[in-house]
Write an enzyme that holds these catalytic residues in place. Structure first.
Site, mmCIF file in Angstrom:
data_model
loop_
_atom_site.group_PDB
_atom_site.id
_atom_site.type_symbol
_atom_site.label_atom_id
_atom_site.label_comp_id
_atom_site.label_asym_id
_atom_site.label_seq_id
_atom_site.Cartn_x
_atom_site.Cartn_y
_atom_site.Cartn_z
ATOM 1 N N ASP A 79 0.889 -1.167 0.058
ATOM 2 C CA ASP A 79 -0.076 0.002 0.113
ATOM 3 C C ASP A 79 0.835 1.233 0.012
ATOM 4 O O ASP A 79 2.075 1.196 0.294
ATOM 5 C CB ASP A 79 -1.065 0.071 1.174
ATOM 6 N N GLU A 146 0.215 -1.172 5.778
ATOM 7 C CA GLU A 146 1.228 -0.704 6.569
ATOM 8 C C GLU A 146 0.936 0.739 6.920
ATOM 9 O O GLU A 146 0.959 1.039 7.922
ATOM 10 C CB GLU A 146 2.487 -0.993 5.947
#
Length: 511
Positions: A79, A146
């Site tokens: 991400d 994350e």
């Protein structure tokens, strides 16, 4: 889109980064990218699987003759932080990232670039497809969410990974290697506050603070940049003597990005308007002077707007507005303490990342970071004690541990030797005030020896994010030679890996 990326060097890495730029991947929306990578792995005949949370692992067997080498895990997160300039419409769930090269740096147009951690992911993919590379057993671990919560690492399956050495590819400074990081936690505050209708003689005004640089709430927290929430609350505090009441407030979009903009709607007595405008103009000059040389673009604006008509858009009562502004004004924000053991390293900090008020509903999300879990708990308790005074509820979420430095790491010794041989100088050994996933992964897999390194990235978590092209070539070279070097080690000799260079790593990390 972004075809020019494939002309950059090293081409295999940039080709994969192009795929990442063209595939939207904000936190919580990584599914399309996961599917793309699985199809890619199938095309190369590489085994892949996911754990229950959805983290993706792609495996490649050792090159012939290197089966006895320790397994190496290449790790990054899929991400990216979704930040765009306010005047640039961009749907991070649908639109690709538009990139450009300027003076040896790769930028995105008006949005975050996603070099954090797209370049680490791209490098791992390029290693997996490199048919000429000598290597032991390889695993590429790509975690999810994350940036929003560390969710992928926190929920990573135990007993799943097979490697003994982990290379985290999520650092952002050339010439440096990281062996420790801060832990952290989200502090969430919610309250329903009383409202009251506009009074006779009150008008609605729109107040905005824009133009700040923003940045990473850990790496950049000590640089003296403005926090839009902190500064706009300071303005609101200055307007209290003029009878201002809060109608709504919206500041910041991510708890791990320094907020660049904040906006509020106020109810104010009409006869106090000119005084309020003069105070705001004076505060703009004061704040710009305070931030000179650090954050030059601050702009304050106060102007009339349409008065709220629906009962759901009523301003807070005068008492509730005063309590909220005062609580926010004294809430912990910025660097709390510098480390004594690691000079120059931030020990504890807090970022007032997201603050909102709508229809009397108040919400705050702060990110506390610290090298000490006890300090994280203390700041969370201070938030609880403070906001209980206005009837708010406070909770702690997504807590994750820090990564305890191991200066005697054999893997670190190996990396330092190779860095000196290839680049002519020792790398700086660092501890970072940011939430690398290594601390969480090490808790689940204590046998892992880990380091973190990467190319030079600046402006992460903001639309100013950029990466130095020459540093990517350097990063790629180091990664390849380290993987090949580790292939010459036998699994049974892992405990003494790099022992001949251990004296290079026995001192305290530099800061």
């Amino acid at each position: 889109m972004n075809a020019h990326l494939e002309q950059l060097s090293p081409r295999p890495l940039w080709r994969h980064f192009r795929t990442l730029c063209n595939t939207p991947r904000p936190s919580g929306h990584e599914a399309a990218l996961v599917a793309t990578l699985e199809r890619w792995a199938d095309g190369l005949g590489l085994a892949h699987d996911r754990d229950a949370f959805g983290n993706l692992r792609i495996r490649k067997p050792a090159a012939p003759g290197y089966e006895q080498a320790p397994g190496v895990i290449l790790q990054g997160h899929l991400d990216m932080v979704a930040q765009a300039n306010a005047d640039h419409p961009h749907d991070f769930t649908r639109d690709p990232i538009d990139t450009r090269v300027v003076d040896g740096w790769l930028h995105a147009r008006h949005t975050t670039l996603g070099a954090d951690n797209g370049l680490g992911v791209a490098a791992a993919l390029a290693i997996l497809e490199d048919g000429a590379l000598i290597h032991g057993p390889l695993e590429a671990l790509f975690t999810l969410e994350e940036e929003s919560s560390m969710g992928g690492a926190l929920n990573l399956a135990e007993g799943w990974l097979e490697g003994r050495v982990l290379l985290n590819l999520d650092s952002e400074d050339r010439g440096q290697v990281y062996i420790g990081c801060a832990g952290g936690a989200d502090v969430i505050v919610d309250a329903q506050l009383p409202t009251a209708p506009l009074e006779a003689g009150e008008v609605a005004l729109s107040l905005s603070l824009t133009g700040l640089s923003g940045g990473h709430s850990g790496i950049d927290i000590h640089k003296g940049r403005g926090n839009a929430n902190r500064l706009l609350v300071r303005v609101l505090r200055a307007l209290e003597p003029h009878g201002a009441r809060l109608v709504d407030y919206h500041g910041g979009t991510l708890r791990n990005a320094l907020p660049r903009e904040a906006f509020a709607t106020l109810a104010l007595p009409e006869d106090a308007r000119s005084h309020a405008e003069a105070r705001v103009a004076a505060l703009e000059a004061e704040l710009r002077a305070e931030l000179a040389g650090v954050d030059e673009g601050l702009s304050l604006d106060l102007r009339p707007c349409e008065a709220p008509s629906a009962p759901s858009a009523e301003p807070l009562t005068a008492h509730a507005s005063h309590l909220l502004v005062r609580a926010l004004h004294v809430a912990p924000c910025g660097v709390e303490r510098m480390s004594v053991a690691l000079p120059g390293v931030v020990e504890t900090s807090n970022n007032l990342g997201v603050v909102s008020l709508s229809a009397g509903r108040f919400h705050l999300c702060a990110l506390v970071r610290s090298l000490r879990d006890s300090a994280t708990a203390d700041i969370a308790d201070r938030f609880r004690a403070l906001f209980e005074l206005i009837g708010a509820r406070t909770r702690v979420e997504n807590a994750y541990p820090g990564w305890t430095p191991n200066p005697a790491s054999p893997l670190l010794a190996r990396f330092r030797r190779l860095h000196a041989e290839r680049l002519g100088q020792d790398p700086e050994v660092k501890v970072i005030h940011a939430g690398l996933e290594c601390g969480i992964l090490g808790g689940k897999y204590p046998q892992l020896d880990m380091i973190s390194f990467g190319p030079l990235i600046r402006g992460a978590h903001s639309p100013d994010e950029r990466v130095e092209l020459s540093s990517v070539e350097e990063f790629w070279t180091l990664l390849r030679v380290l993987v090949e070097d580790l292939a010459t080690v036998k699994e049974e000799d892992l405990a003494t890996l790099g022992a001949e260079d251990a004296d290079r790593s026995c001192g305290a990390p530099s800061s």
